[in-house]
Write a protein that holds these residues in place. Structure first.
Motif, mmCIF file in Angstrom:
data_model
loop_
_atom_site.group_PDB
_atom_site.id
_atom_site.type_symbol
_atom_site.label_atom_id
_atom_site.label_comp_id
_atom_site.label_asym_id
_atom_site.label_seq_id
_atom_site.Cartn_x
_atom_site.Cartn_y
_atom_site.Cartn_z
ATOM 1 N N LEU A 145 -28.580 66.624 -17.689
ATOM 2 C CA LEU A 145 -27.206 66.351 -17.269
ATOM 3 C C LEU A 145 -26.275 67.344 -17.938
ATOM 4 N N SER A 146 -25.350 67.897 -17.202
ATOM 5 C CA SER A 146 -24.382 68.831 -17.777
ATOM 6 C C SER A 146 -23.074 68.709 -17.019
ATOM 7 N N GLY A 147 -22.009 69.195 -17.677
ATOM 8 C CA GLY A 147 -20.702 69.177 -17.049
ATOM 9 C C GLY A 147 -20.327 70.554 -16.550
ATOM 10 N N ARG A 148 -19.498 70.586 -15.549
ATOM 11 C CA ARG A 148 -19.063 71.851 -14.988
ATOM 12 C C ARG A 148 -17.748 71.643 -14.262
ATOM 13 N N PHE A 149 -16.974 72.721 -14.150
ATOM 14 C CA PHE A 149 -15.780 72.692 -13.319
ATOM 15 C C PHE A 149 -16.194 73.008 -11.882
ATOM 16 N N VAL A 150 -15.700 72.208 -10.956
ATOM 17 C CA VAL A 150 -16.066 72.350 -9.555
ATOM 18 C C VAL A 150 -14.787 72.509 -8.736
ATOM 19 N N ILE A 151 -14.712 73.600 -7.988
ATOM 20 C CA ILE A 151 -13.590 73.842 -7.083
ATOM 21 C C ILE A 151 -14.096 73.633 -5.658
ATOM 22 N N THR A 152 -13.626 72.596 -5.007
ATOM 23 C CA THR A 152 -13.988 72.349 -3.607
ATOM 24 C C THR A 152 -13.015 73.115 -2.732
ATOM 25 N N LEU A 153 -13.528 74.094 -2.003
ATOM 26 C CA LEU A 153 -12.691 75.064 -1.288
ATOM 27 C C LEU A 153 -12.585 74.729 0.190
ATOM 28 N N LYS A 154 -11.544 75.227 0.801
ATOM 29 C CA LYS A 154 -11.336 75.082 2.243
ATOM 30 C C LYS A 154 -11.995 76.256 2.948
ATOM 31 N N ALA A 155 -12.866 75.947 3.897
ATOM 32 C CA ALA A 155 -13.586 77.010 4.607
ATOM 33 C C ALA A 155 -12.629 77.839 5.452
ATOM 34 N N ALA A 156 -12.969 79.113 5.603
ATOM 35 C CA ALA A 156 -12.107 80.017 6.380
ATOM 36 C C ALA A 156 -12.207 79.717 7.865
#
Length: 559
Positions: free
Chosen positions: A548-559
């Motif tokens: 288990l690990s933590g991470r920053f996640v950016i959910t992006l808008k598809a082009a």
């Protein structure tokens, strides 16, 4: 009569057809009984018309079978079928009556069968008209017998039969009309109830507040989709006991308190109902995901079951998710604080510049090591305050995002090169993995600022080994692109995670506490979402379990 039948509902018309079918089946039974009566008939019957009686009975049996089949397989022209069957009944019974010797045969009682059926299925006027015809026929035949036998006893019997037929038709018709009215009313009420239930289902399915129906023991019997969403029960059957669900323990306790004291009808609860199988048993990860907590305002009400005929008592629990209201209040608070701090920052900027300039001038003249160290401390803190002022001013500006299609592969490669050169890092410390053709819609300058902020944080905690900092793009279950920023340093603790994106919150003595908040705001301006998540990695740990690990996640808008 046709208009009366057409005015009825489909259920009532179906009842009329079933009654006509029952009448046809009864006619077949009567025809068979008449044939049996022929076998055990009296001597007068054999003397007066045995063969004629047999022929009429056989004809009546054939017609009865035909009428019964027609009512079952040809449900059209109800009035025509009814009147033709009744006319046939009256004609056949009249012939049997005459063939049997008139009033002495005792067959006059058979008239009661078609007249009663007509009284049920036809208007009163039609039924009385047919009963009057039968009465006149009996009186006429009895009168004719006076001239043949010089006995008036048959006339009196015919009169009694006629009066009985008229009375029976009147009573049966009124009773049938009342029953038909009751059935029609029940049918109308059934339609109204169905409409009301459809409206209730529509309202419950689309209302924003959650609704649960429970009994005194806390057994849930029904719930709307909003309640399922709030309690994390989407796709599950709403048949459970509140006390049996560990995550719903606060709700079960509040319900028990209300049952003990009905005056406490409202409560505000915090529930973590979501059952993430990936996080099961991971206490730190579970408690850190604060955004999964549901803040609910709960109201209890007892349902009025008087006159329902149900012995069980029911209560209704109304659930209102106040998380959005709290977030909105928090946003208003932050907006007010932002305006205040922005105005203060403008006032602080000029004196701060003067202090920094004076410090630089003193540094040129001071040579003593102790004094030089003090000037360095002043300079560092001036730079820190200046960065805070710049962040506040940037935060207060409503920068409009210019979202354009952005190819992630080339953008991330260029950003990595710039970041490594600026911070004098090893060339292989930052690893990149981007699927071919990955494009998003994001302002390039905004995304650059967000990633530089995240990478600057990662450098402070990463080990410095090759690929100790990773930038990689994956697709989530909804086929949206996610940009992950992860390092091999220790993860963020649940306590820090709970306040990670709040402004002015920092664990570093050199930080301003605005970097991550500003990064999230920039993502929101570009219709993206930034979050810190705990996830299981594909590789296993030393014990063979997924790590288990933590991470920053950016959910992006598809082009």
């Amino acid at each position: 009569m046709i208009a009366r039948l057409q005015a009825l509902t489909a259920e009532s018309r179906a009842t009329f057809w079933r009654s006509l079918q029952t009448l046809g089946a009864t006619r077949v039974v009567i025809a068979l009984v008449l044939l049996v009566y022929l076998s055990f008939g009296n001597r007068s019957l054999h003397a007066l018309g045995h063969d004629l009686y047999l022929q009429i009975c056989l004809l009546y049996l054939a017609l009865a079978i035909g009428f019964a089949l027609t009512a079952v397989y040809l449900q059209r022209h109800f009035v025509l079928q009814l009147l033709s069957q009744i006319a046939c009944d009256l004609a056949i019974i009249s012939m049997l009556y005459l063939a049997g010797g008139g009033m002495r045969s005792g067959l006059a009682i058979l008239y009661l069968f078609p007249l009663a059926g007509l009284a049920i299925l036809a208007p009163l006027v039609v039924a009385l008209f047919c009963a009057s015809l039968v009465t006149l026929f009996l009186l006429g035949d009895s009168t004719w017998q006076i001239f043949l036998t010089d006995s008036d006893r048959d006339v009196m019997q015919a009169g009694l039969y006629g009066a009985a037929f008229l009375a029976a038709v009147l009573v049966v018709n009124r009773m049938a009309a009342k029953l038909i009215g009751q059935e029609e009313l029940a049918s109308q009420r059934g339609i109204e109830i169905n409409v009301q239930q459809a409206v209730n289902r529509l309202v419950m399915a689309n209302i924003g507040d959650g609704i649960l129906v429970v009994d005194p023991q806390g057994q849930v019997y029904a719930g709307n989709p909003a309640a399922q969403q709030m309690l994390g029960l989407v796709g599950l059957e709403m048949k459970f006991r509140l006390s049996a669900a560990v995550t719903l323990a606060p709700l079960a306790q509040a319900y028990a308190e209300w049952r003990a004291d009905p005056g406490c009808s409202t409560a505000v609860l915090t529930i973590k109902p979501f059952n993430d199988a990936a996080l099961e048993g991971v206490t730190a990860a579970w408690s850190a995901r604060r955004e999964l907590s549901a803040h609910l305002k709960v109201r209890f009400a007892a349902a009025d079951m008087a006159g329902s005929g149900l012995g069980a008592e029911r209560s209704v629990i109304f659930l209102q998710d106040v998380t959005g209201i709290e977030n909105q209040a928090q946003q208003l608070k932050l907006a007010s604080m932002g305006r205040l701090t922005a105005s203060i920052a403008h006032e602080v900027r000029n004196p701060l510049a003067a202090i920094g300039h004076a410090t630089a001038l003193l540094a040129e003249e001071v040579t003593a090591p102790g004094q030089q160290r003090l000037l360095n401390i002043v300079g560092d803190n001036v730079a820190r305050v200046n960065r805070m002022v710049e962040d506040i001013l940037q935060l207060s500006r409503k920068v409009q995002a210019h979202s354009e299609p952005l190819a992630l592969a080339g953008f991330l490669a260029e950003l990595r090169t710039e970041f490594i050169e600026t911070h004098s890092l090893a060339a292989d410390i930052v690893g990149i993995a981007v699927p071919p053709g990955a494009e998003v819609r994001f302002d390039a300058l905004h995304l650059r600022e967000v990633l530089l902020n995240l990478l600057s944080n990662a450098v402070r905690y990463a080990s410095g080994k090759p690929d100790s900092i990773r930038l990689y793009v994956v697709r989530d279950t909804a086929q949206r692109l996610e940009l992950h920023v992860q390092d091999d340093g220790p993860g963020i603790t649940p306590e820090v995670r709970a306040h990670l994106f709040e402004p002015f919150y920092t664990t570093s003595s050199k930080g301003t506490g605005l970097g991550l908040y500003l990064a999230r705001e920039l993502c929101l301006n570009n219709e993206a979402r930034l979050d810190y998540e705990y996830r299981f990695n594909s590789e296993a740990d030393a014990h063979g379990s997924p790590s288990l690990s933590g991470r920053f996640v950016i959910t992006l808008k598809a082009a």
